[in-house]
Design a protein around this motif. Structure first.
Motif: not given
Lengths: 100, 100
Positions: A42, A61-63, B42, B45-46, B49, B52-53, B58-62
């Motif tokens: 990340f 993108w995916s993660n 984003f 998403m941050t 993240a 999640a940490e 943690h997610p699977e995500w796109s």
């Protein structure tokens, strides 16, 4: 607006971008990167996000955990343009020699 | 290790999580969110993240431009656990009432 690369231009670009390959059935580039853990993955994504925003050109993108899969294509042009190549080179620079 | 939710527990959790649905053919939850632009997506998403940490889950995500698609499942348990429900609730809180 960015012009789609023709076949010759695309081949030259692909030659320069060793880690990227074409997406099956689509005029788009893809690269998958693996990192030590989610934090590293990340962290990398954040640097790419900042660069993408600056270039005004964004990845699909995916993660999943330590893995980041990136696809580049220019929606407006319906395929690969120089903007994708520029973003791919920036991503490679941010990934460094060890990711991948 | 987190235990897989049984059908009754899963139904209760789904009832609490209005915006999430089950993934077809998989014991996993999914939610898609749309934001004003890439920066907003984003930024969200941050925040996810970091959460999640902290939760160590943690997610699977796109992400494509202003759109974020998230899938939650617990790999170790082979399906949904309370950890997914907790992360889903955290994501909903970070998304706020306006994200779609």
């Amino acid at each position: 607006m960015a012009q789609k690369l023709d076949a010759a231009q695309r081949d030259v670009a692909l030659g320069e971008l060793g880690a990227w390959k074409m997406v099956d059935g689509r005029d788009a580039l893809t690269r998958t990167l693996k990192f030590a853990d989610f934090s590293a993955a990340f962290g990398f994504m954040t640097r790419v996000a900042l660069a993408a925003e600056k270039l005004d050109h964004h990845p699909e993108w995916s993660n999943v955990w330590n893995r980041v899969e990136i696809t580049l294509s220019t929606h407006d042009a319906g395929g690969l343009t120089q903007r994708d190549i520029d973003l791919a080179k920036t991503i490679d620079r941010l990934a460094g020699p060890t990711a991948g």
